[in-house]
Scaffold this motif. Sequence first.
Motif, PDB file in Angstrom:
ATOM      1  N   PRO A 167      86.185  49.014  69.775  1.00 39.86           N
ATOM      2  CA  PRO A 167      86.322  48.419  68.435  1.00 39.86           C
ATOM      3  C   PRO A 167      84.980  48.214  67.725  1.00 39.86           C
ATOM      4  O   PRO A 167      84.879  48.452  66.522  1.00 39.86           O
ATOM      5  N   PHE A 195      91.255  54.632  69.635  1.00 43.41           N
ATOM      6  CA  PHE A 195      91.290  55.973  69.042  1.00 43.41           C
ATOM      7  C   PHE A 195      91.265  57.062  70.105  1.00 43.41           C
ATOM      8  O   PHE A 195      90.597  58.088  69.931  1.00 43.41           O
ATOM      9  N   GLU A 253      98.391  53.841  67.475  1.00 41.48           N
ATOM     10  CA  GLU A 253      98.147  53.468  66.086  1.00 41.48           C
ATOM     11  C   GLU A 253      99.240  54.021  65.171  1.00 41.48           C
ATOM     12  O   GLU A 253      99.791  55.091  65.415  1.00 41.48           O
ATOM     13  N   HIS A 254      99.478  53.274  64.098  1.00 38.27           N
ATOM     14  CA  HIS A 254     100.381  53.706  63.030  1.00 38.27           C
ATOM     15  C   HIS A 254      99.485  54.341  61.959  1.00 38.27           C
ATOM     16  O   HIS A 254      98.776  53.652  61.237  1.00 38.27           O
ATOM     17  N   LYS A 255      99.528  55.666  61.887  1.00 34.26           N
ATOM     18  CA  LYS A 255      98.501  56.370  61.130  1.00 34.26           C
ATOM     19  C   LYS A 255      99.048  57.093  59.898  1.00 34.26           C
ATOM     20  O   LYS A 255     100.241  57.366  59.782  1.00 34.26           O
ATOM     21  N   LEU A 256      98.109  57.470  59.022  1.00 36.38           N
ATOM     22  CA  LEU A 256      98.434  58.248  57.822  1.00 36.38           C
ATOM     23  C   LEU A 256      99.024  59.606  58.189  1.00 36.38           C
ATOM     24  O   LEU A 256      99.957  60.090  57.532  1.00 36.38           O
ATOM     25  N   GLY A 257      98.504  60.225  59.216  1.00 40.84           N
ATOM     26  CA  GLY A 257      98.977  61.550  59.611  1.00 40.84           C
ATOM     27  C   GLY A 257      98.892  61.747  61.111  1.00 40.84           C
ATOM     28  O   GLY A 257      98.777  60.768  61.857  1.00 40.84           O
ATOM     29  N   ILE A 258      98.958  63.024  61.531  1.00 37.70           N
ATOM     30  CA  ILE A 258      99.015  63.402  62.951  1.00 37.70           C
ATOM     31  C   ILE A 258      99.853  62.392  63.750  1.00 37.70           C
ATOM     32  O   ILE A 258      99.437  61.902  64.801  1.00 37.70           O
ATOM     33  N   LEU A 427      98.372  67.286  53.754  1.00 38.74           N
ATOM     34  CA  LEU A 427      97.369  66.401  53.158  1.00 38.74           C
ATOM     35  C   LEU A 427      97.114  65.201  54.067  1.00 38.74           C
ATOM     36  O   LEU A 427      95.967  64.827  54.332  1.00 38.74           O
ATOM     37  N   ARG A 428      98.183  64.616  54.567  1.00 40.55           N
ATOM     38  CA  ARG A 428      98.026  63.440  55.438  1.00 40.55           C
ATOM     39  C   ARG A 428      97.354  63.816  56.756  1.00 40.55           C
ATOM     40  O   ARG A 428      96.463  63.120  57.242  1.00 40.55           O
ATOM     41  N   ASP A 429      97.798  64.930  57.340  1.00 39.07           N
ATOM     42  CA  ASP A 429      97.219  65.352  58.620  1.00 39.07           C
ATOM     43  C   ASP A 429      95.734  65.712  58.472  1.00 39.07           C
ATOM     44  O   ASP A 429      94.912  65.377  59.326  1.00 39.07           O
ATOM     45  N   ARG A 431      93.610  64.552  56.564  1.00 36.37           N
ATOM     46  CA  ARG A 431      92.721  63.466  56.159  1.00 36.37           C
ATOM     47  C   ARG A 431      91.838  62.936  57.300  1.00 36.37           C
ATOM     48  O   ARG A 431      90.767  62.388  57.068  1.00 36.37           O
ATOM     49  N   ILE A 432      92.280  63.130  58.550  1.00 33.07           N
ATOM     50  CA  ILE A 432      91.474  62.631  59.666  1.00 33.07           C
ATOM     51  C   ILE A 432      90.275  63.530  59.964  1.00 33.07           C
ATOM     52  O   ILE A 432      89.291  63.088  60.563  1.00 33.07           O
ATOM     53  N   ILE A 435      86.715  62.623  59.456  1.00 32.58           N
ATOM     54  CA  ILE A 435      86.337  61.343  60.065  1.00 32.58           C
ATOM     55  C   ILE A 435      86.024  61.483  61.552  1.00 32.58           C
ATOM     56  O   ILE A 435      84.962  61.073  62.007  1.00 32.58           O
TER      57      ILE A 435
END
Lengths: 591, 591
Positions: A167, A195, A253-258, A427-429, A431-432, A435
Amino acid sequence: MSDYIAPVKEISFVLNELAGLSQVCELPRFEDSSEDVVDAVLEEAGKFASGVLAPLNSVGDNEGAKCVDNAVQETAGFAEAYQQFVEGGWVALPCNPEFGGMGLPESVGMATMEMWNAANISFGLCPMLGQGAIGAIESHASDALKAIYLEKMVSGEWTGTMNLTEPQAGSDLAVVRSKAIPEGDHYLISGTKIFITWGDHQMTDNVVHLVLARTPDAPEGVKGISLFVVPKFLVNDDGSLGERNDAYAVSVEHKLGIHASPTCVMSFGDNGGAVGYLVGEENKGLAYMFTMMNHARLNVGAQGVAMSDRAYQHAVAYANDRVQGKAAGDKEKGTIIRHPDIRRMLMVMRSMTEASRAVCYVASSSFDMAHHGTDEEQRRLANARGELLTPIAKGWSTEISQEITSLGVQIHGGMGFVEETGAAQYLRDARITTIYEGTTGIQANDLIGRKLIRDQGQEFNRLIDEIRATQAEVAALGDEMATIASSLAQGADSLQQVANWVIEHHMDNPQLPGAVAVNFMMAAGTVIGGWLLAKGAVIATAKLAEDESFYSAKIITARFYAEQIMPRADAHVKMAESGSAMTMALADDQF
Amino acid sequence: MSDYIAPVKEISFVLNELAGLSQVCELPRFEDSSEDVVDAVLEEAGKFASGVLAPLNSVGDNEGAKCVDNAVQETAGFAEAYQQFVEGGWVALPCNPEFGGMGLPESVGMATMEMWNAANISFGLCPMLGQGAIGAIESHASDALKAIYLEKMVSGEWTGTMNLTEPQAGSDLAVVRSKAIPEGDHYLISGTKIFITWGDHQMTDNVVHLVLARTPDAPEGVKGISLFVVPKFLVNDDGSLGERNDAYAVSVEHKLGIHASPTCVMSFGDNGGAVGYLVGEENKGLAYMFTMMNHARLNVGAQGVAMSDRAYQHAVAYANDRVQGKAAGDKEKGTIIRHPDIRRMLMVMRSMTEASRAVCYVASSSFDMAHHGTDEEQRRLANARGELLTPIAKGWSTEISQEITSLGVQIHGGMGFVEETGAAQYLRDARITTIYEGTTGIQANDLIGRKLIRDQGQEFNRLIDEIRATQAEVAALGDEMATIASSLAQGADSLQQVANWVIEHHMDNPQLPGAVAVNFMMAAGTVIGGWLLAKGAVIATAKLAEDESFYSAKIITARFYAEQIMPRADAHVKMAESGSAMTMALADDQF
């Protein structure tokens, strides 16, 4: 929903004509590889990606992976697909034959990686992270550890993970706190990692975690981090599985994508300590991880390409299907691919996707040459080129994939915003990808610091010279190629100018390199991408009669890129050359 | 999760110093408005947005609206918030006093609209669509219809919707198929409408649908479309509610964002026909809708600003909180706002958000002047300016909000990809803004066709002249402003050059305007945004002593924009000037 069709001909073109696959195949390590073998492999990989992985992409997004009672349940269907993946030998494809690998070039491995990720990025992440774990063990672990783990990881019987982040320790691994207490021939590991991609699942009997932790008397900071192998199940001397180790996924995790890729919080040592085995020497863990870094980053670059290509294919299918309005100049209503702005968006998507694919594959094949070349100077130069291109391949390819996948949504109009259409998932997938494995900012700092300033632009200038050589070739081809030639001349000049400016000014103030790095990287990616498309256009011109449809499209795509993408490079150069003053001028409390 | 704080001081600055609110308040229609009244309204609106709407944003995203048995249930808490919204008089704020409105300028209405949407875009959409319905009735319906519907819609007691789209009729409304059969004093409406925002809910007793449909003998195409008022519940002569009308939401879409805004499939006439009342005359429905269009488009532009600002605030809060690594030049570890690349991203977000806000508010106040000015020539010029700026305000502000909200995710690193953080919601929510109320391509075509070519660049050149006048003012302020002055000079030149090029070449081939329109619009938005920030910097220079922190930030932000955003304009101009050849060159089957 459109199907994914692996662009085998395009991939083969890039590998063979731009990434020098034939020279790579001549190296002793790759004596069993050849253009024909590789083409056959790509065909089969394409079929597997389309037939087995792509159909699970949407269901994985909808259902996601779940964690219940410290165990991750992957999406239904993934375990069967993974079993077929193992049986097809796809994990082993780029691995060392000494441990059961097929020993194909890394650049070919990247091509298959693009396909797995385009078909199903959540699935693709599992073997991608596994490659990192295999590499870490192969390069740095003792023969005893290799004997126990490698063959089963190379075959895919066991998967592997990389446990770095905590963290408080994201981009800054110096502050890793997980502990490793020596106990006999092993260590007891405790701590929380976050992660952790595919940190747990039920697809295989075992999961092999590579974990960064500190021994009791380790120095502070990055020099006190060691690397450990921590299996989910301990392995008996005869290779059979023993006790459950004290290493658990406690949540996802509850994520935007993947969504189908379980991103785990891993807890080590809640019940006394997880048994871990030291890789190499104590306190060298971060250095060991860094040897995996180029490979991992290039693979993420390929994920950017993969998302871009999938979004492009989806958008083309929709644009060829949806009837709406009459396009200017047309007599009848037709599909929206007739509308100039739809076509402009498709060309932006197409040309940048092809450019980023070329950058990634060329970077990857540089390392094939760097690692397995027969001539020392050749290896040195290839390594320098691969090192220079890696942050660009990762940073630029993933940044443009944000734009490309967003254009994919836009082409669908209102339907693009509705999840059932599928365009929004890319698009969502995607986005990671800017990063993980180092943010775009970190890639750009790596480029400007370690790859440009450190050698005072030597390798960078060698690249600029090659761009100029291509420019001369293009210019000789006459009027049809004039905009490519002029854009390359301009691009090479402004890239060299900004590189010289950075080398000259980077000591002006300590914030300057960081403030200008991303714009520098985006300019470099834009120009290098245009250079490789231009090289492709030269080759396509020579081969036009062989396949007019394919090669004329290569030329048109390169020209579109020269005219409508290359102008971005100059803009990024101007932004970079404005320096750091206004970036740093606001007081923290004025934001 | 950060709270939303309405940027009241910044909004007031833009309204007063850039959008000419004081001139607007001098008009007879706005005699009760003044800078003080407006500031008080903005303060209260900001409190309402932060205190009531923002806390419902995340829960609305997580839970969304549901449709069960042909009735939409909005997210818990929304009905209570809506009731408070009505009691606060917020629906009535920009409405005509004749029907119970408060009669404040539209530009002030836009400022509150920005706040509602920044706090909770799903909520904000309900009054936003209601304004459109109110406008359609007020402008075109009979006195009898106005008497029945307007006061209750202006007060907010009833909400309103706009029913345009059908599955085959999205951007192309010429192919609307819904039917209207005359029956006595009304019509019986039947057909299916999709993408109907807030098409149903339980927050109010009635919902008033404005519906496009065709009468039996209507001509084909856009000239045969009529507009009808179709209430959810019929209204008795005494104003009380009568029977349930045959107009139902049958499902809601599962969308990428704006989850709490129910996007309904509406079915009219499944049980014999929904009672509808003709607005104005038959076959003029599309023209009536178009009179609402500028207003609706400007409001969507303000949504882009709203999403950008919310993402910026969220990112600043995180950057001021997250400790990671030591920034170059710093002696100790600090929060990530110290890192130059984080700061660069924040400045990109900040400067583009402020620029787009200025563009939207100036466009809106142009219409205040155009609709209520006392001098005919002043009204004509103001209208031309508003018409010119509208597609830019909508198209450019929403396009850059994609980038800004994505940067917001990036600043959060891995946490940005985790939904609980909240940054990803702004990216998802913003994604619709470039699509609805006319896609970016449609805005750009409107700009290049109706606003540039039609008057041969007359109004456009008037704007360029004003930019040059500001440039001269800035240049006179000396060295500190030099980069602003040079960027404006360059921007005005290249914008005029590309405008002249378009006017000269648009007849070259029918595809050309559509192929270059988006790049033209993006160039125009970039330069006009920079111009307004420059005007702000001139004013800030004069007022610096009054509030050094606020005004120095305005100057720094304008300089950053001049140096790091304005170079994009040149790139877009070059892209546009490359014309349509390469955009159109691939055969359809080569994609």
